[in-house]
Scaffold this motif. Structure first.
Motif, PDB file in Angstrom:
ATOM      1  N   VAL A  63       0.978  -1.149  -0.556  1.00  0.00           N
ATOM      2  CA  VAL A  63      -0.124  -0.154  -0.167  1.00  0.00           C
ATOM      3  C   VAL A  63       0.845   1.069   0.128  1.00  0.00           C
ATOM      4  CG1 VAL A  63      -1.479   1.087   1.453  1.00  0.00           C
ATOM      5  CG2 VAL A  63      -1.830  -1.520   1.180  1.00  0.00           C
ATOM      6  N   ARG A  64       1.968   1.043   0.949  1.00  0.00           N
ATOM      7  CA  ARG A  64       2.607   2.091   1.166  1.00  0.00           C
ATOM      8  C   ARG A  64       3.305   2.416  -0.661  1.00  0.00           C
ATOM      9  NH1 ARG A  64       2.159   6.252   4.355  1.00  0.00           N
ATOM     10  NH2 ARG A  64       4.300   6.787   4.596  1.00  0.00           N
ATOM     11  N   ARG A  65       3.782   1.536  -1.057  1.00  0.00           N
ATOM     12  CA  ARG A  65       4.814   1.818  -2.514  1.00  0.00           C
ATOM     13  C   ARG A  65       3.813   2.231  -3.352  1.00  0.00           C
ATOM     14  NH1 ARG A  65       9.639   1.051  -2.374  1.00  0.00           N
ATOM     15  NH2 ARG A  65      10.981   0.169  -1.124  1.00  0.00           N
ATOM     16  N   ARG A  66       2.309   1.371  -3.709  1.00  0.00           N
ATOM     17  CA  ARG A  66       1.657   2.350  -4.528  1.00  0.00           C
ATOM     18  C   ARG A  66       1.417   3.380  -3.641  1.00  0.00           C
ATOM     19  NH1 ARG A  66      -1.461  -3.090  -3.969  1.00  0.00           N
ATOM     20  NH2 ARG A  66      -2.443  -1.513  -2.015  1.00  0.00           N
ATOM     21  N   ARG A  67       1.069   4.038  -2.630  1.00  0.00           N
ATOM     22  CA  ARG A  67       0.978   5.401  -3.111  1.00  0.00           C
ATOM     23  C   ARG A  67       1.967   6.261  -3.180  1.00  0.00           C
ATOM     24  NH1 ARG A  67       1.996   7.947   3.295  1.00  0.00           N
ATOM     25  NH2 ARG A  67       0.738  10.121   2.914  1.00  0.00           N
ATOM     26  N   GLY A 215      17.432   4.371 -13.747  1.00  0.00           N
ATOM     27  CA  GLY A 215      16.112   3.631 -14.008  1.00  0.00           C
ATOM     28  C   GLY A 215      14.749   3.001 -13.519  1.00  0.00           C
ATOM     29  N   ASP A 216      15.065   3.789 -12.918  1.00  0.00           N
ATOM     30  CA  ASP A 216      14.398   2.866 -11.790  1.00  0.00           C
ATOM     31  C   ASP A 216      13.058   4.522 -11.307  1.00  0.00           C
ATOM     32  OD1 ASP A 216      13.284   1.788  -9.485  1.00  0.00           O
ATOM     33  OD2 ASP A 216      14.859   1.797  -8.237  1.00  0.00           O
ATOM     34  N   ARG A 217      11.638   3.699 -10.552  1.00  0.00           N
ATOM     35  CA  ARG A 217      10.534   5.062  -9.811  1.00  0.00           C
ATOM     36  C   ARG A 217      11.814   5.557  -7.925  1.00  0.00           C
ATOM     37  NH1 ARG A 217       6.685   2.548 -10.604  1.00  0.00           N
ATOM     38  NH2 ARG A 217       5.362   4.332 -12.386  1.00  0.00           N
ATOM     39  N   GLY A 237      14.394   3.152  -4.290  1.00  0.00           N
ATOM     40  CA  GLY A 237      13.318   3.858  -5.368  1.00  0.00           C
ATOM     41  C   GLY A 237      13.066   1.856  -5.114  1.00  0.00           C
ATOM     42  N   VAL A 238      12.204   1.759  -5.875  1.00  0.00           N
ATOM     43  CA  VAL A 238      11.860  -0.049  -6.085  1.00  0.00           C
ATOM     44  C   VAL A 238      12.872  -0.875  -6.135  1.00  0.00           C
ATOM     45  CG1 VAL A 238       9.862  -1.360  -6.994  1.00  0.00           C
ATOM     46  CG2 VAL A 238       9.607   1.272  -6.982  1.00  0.00           C
ATOM     47  N   LYS A 239      14.014  -0.662  -6.892  1.00  0.00           N
ATOM     48  CA  LYS A 239      14.871  -1.348  -7.094  1.00  0.00           C
ATOM     49  C   LYS A 239      15.889  -1.778  -5.748  1.00  0.00           C
ATOM     50  CE  LYS A 239      14.866  -1.329 -11.915  1.00  0.00           C
ATOM     51  NZ  LYS A 239      15.844  -0.981 -12.903  1.00  0.00           N
ATOM     52  N   GLY A 240      15.676  -0.837  -4.714  1.00  0.00           N
ATOM     53  CA  GLY A 240      16.661  -0.419  -3.946  1.00  0.00           C
ATOM     54  C   GLY A 240      17.352   0.591  -3.201  1.00  0.00           C
TER      55      GLY A 240
END
Length: 421
Positions: A63-67, A215-217, A237-240
């Protein structure tokens, strides 16, 4: 592990309860184990809840990441729809050169700028305005603002635009969290992240040095010095956790995954000279030693649902970690060296809270911005100050005479500055 020579020179969670090994086990109809114990005079069943806790943590993290992702994605897709561009359009379509401006952009109406007290107000901008105040190598105060696909420098006295930075055409400036970094050789770097990666500019010329690096959000970017005095940019980011050379924007390592699912990050320089990388995720705040976060420093700090981290230094040089936690409900402060909490949580009760700090007349003020209102607090005591300003985005800088300058941007296209004494 040390950083490469070419780099620019600026805890485990508490264990779950262990069932009594002597307690009897009784499987339920689904085959799950329940612990049979005694409470008072009668028996009770205590479910082994660790799998449920882990599931809850995963759901919370999702949920936190989607936010964070939705906040960046909404702006990105809106801009694509307005411009008629599709996802496959090349991002590297920006101004050929950074542009010097004479106060009015070519072919456009003048910005509606007017003096307000000791500051100014600019109206007529399009969309959310994200300001950044920082000091130049010569000690002058510089104001940048990201808005509607542009990154512009403004004259701090007149409130007129003076330089346009190179910005990739599809960059999501509405979600930029700008940061400035002064390198040891007195170069200035401006950094921001969006759903495609790091954007890095020369802070003087406005030239784009790196576009979508990583290349990451990217959720948050911070800059500072390592223990050996080299400058470093870090981003979550999403990857770390990403680490970049602030001179070129080149990655210094692959994204670090062992630090957890981080959302927030800051750097803290301790009074002994060593530096920490401080990360926040859905469970808490962790402090790391080493340029690549080789080892943890102290115990994990309990701070659920972290949104944002920054570092503030007191008059005696003590670094404080400031965090927006519990989904914007409160701001908490910790001593970076000991991990101990400083004062009671400050109840800001927001949703997407942004923060800034500055010293005014010897006292550190915390500024929180959310839903087009900027509020002030005494950072150490938590005392709320009455004066408020309009803005959902905020930046502040301390001035040599003991005053401070505040810049606030609204979601509706206005930018104001305020002198605080």
């Amino acid at each position: 592990m040390a950083l490469p020579a070419g780099a620019g020179g600026p805890v485990a969670p508490p264990p779950h309860p262990v069932p009594d090994p002597a307690a009897a086990k009784a499987p339920d109809l689904l085959g799950r184990d329940f612990t049979v114990g005694e409470r008072g005079q009668g028996p009770f069943l205590a479910a082994a809840v660790r799998p449920l806790n882990e599931l809850a943590h995963r759901l919370c993290r999702s949920v936190r990441r989607r936010r964070h992702q939705v906040r960046a994605q909404t702006s990105h897709y809106r801009r694509q729809a307005e411009s008629g561009h599709e996802d496959h359009v090349a991002r590297h379509e920006y101004y050929d050169e950074p542009r010097l401006l004479d106060g009015v952009r070519a072919g456009e109406d003048p910005m509606r700028s007017k003096k307000v007290g000791a500051g100014f107000e600019i109206a007529g901008l399009e969309g959310p305005v994200c300001p950044l105040l920082h000091c130049s190598p010569a000690g002058a105060t510089v104001l940048l603002a990201a808005c509607s696909g542009r990154l512009t420098r403004w004259d701090i006295e007149s409130g007129r635009p003076t330089r346009e930075f190179q910005v990739p055409e599809n960059a999501s400036t509405d979600t930029f969290a700008l940061t400035a970094l002064l390198l040891p050789d007195r170069q200035v770097r401006i950094a921001a992240g969006d759903e495609d990666g790091l954007h890095l500019w020369d802070g003087v010329s406005g030239r784009l040095l790196a576009d979508a690096a990583g290349g990451d959000r990217i959720f948050q970017i911070a800059g500072g010095l390592t223990s050996d005095g080299r400058s470093l940019l870090v981003g979550t980011g999403v990857k770390g956790l990403h680490l970049w050379d602030p001179v070129t924007g080149a990655p210094l390592a692959s994204p670090l995954e062992h630090v957890g699912d981080v959302v927030a990050v800051t750097l803290a320089r301790l009074r002994g000279g060593s530096s920490l990388i401080v990360t926040g995720d859905y469970e808490g705040v962790r402090r790391w030693q080493g340029d690549l976060c080789e080892s943890s420093f102290g115990a994990e700090i309990d701070a659920p649902h972290i949104d944002l981290l920054t570092t503030v230094y007191t008059a005696d040089g003590r670094p404080l970690i400031v965090g927006v936690v519990e989904e914007g409900e409160v701001v908490r402060r910790w001593d970076a060296e000991t991990g101990e909490e400083v004062g009671l949580p400050i109840p800001v009760e927001g949703e997407f809270v942004r923060t800034a700090t500055a010293t005014v007349s010897g006292r550190i003020r915390l500024f929180t911005a959310d839903q087009d209102m900027v509020r002030q607090w005494d950072l150490l005591s938590g005392e709320s100050l009455k004066q408020t300003f309009a803005g959902s985005y905020v930046s502040a800088v301390s001035l040599p005479d003991g005053s401070a300058l505040l810049a606030a941007g609204t979601s509706g296209g206005s930018l104001t500055t305020h002198r605080l004494v």
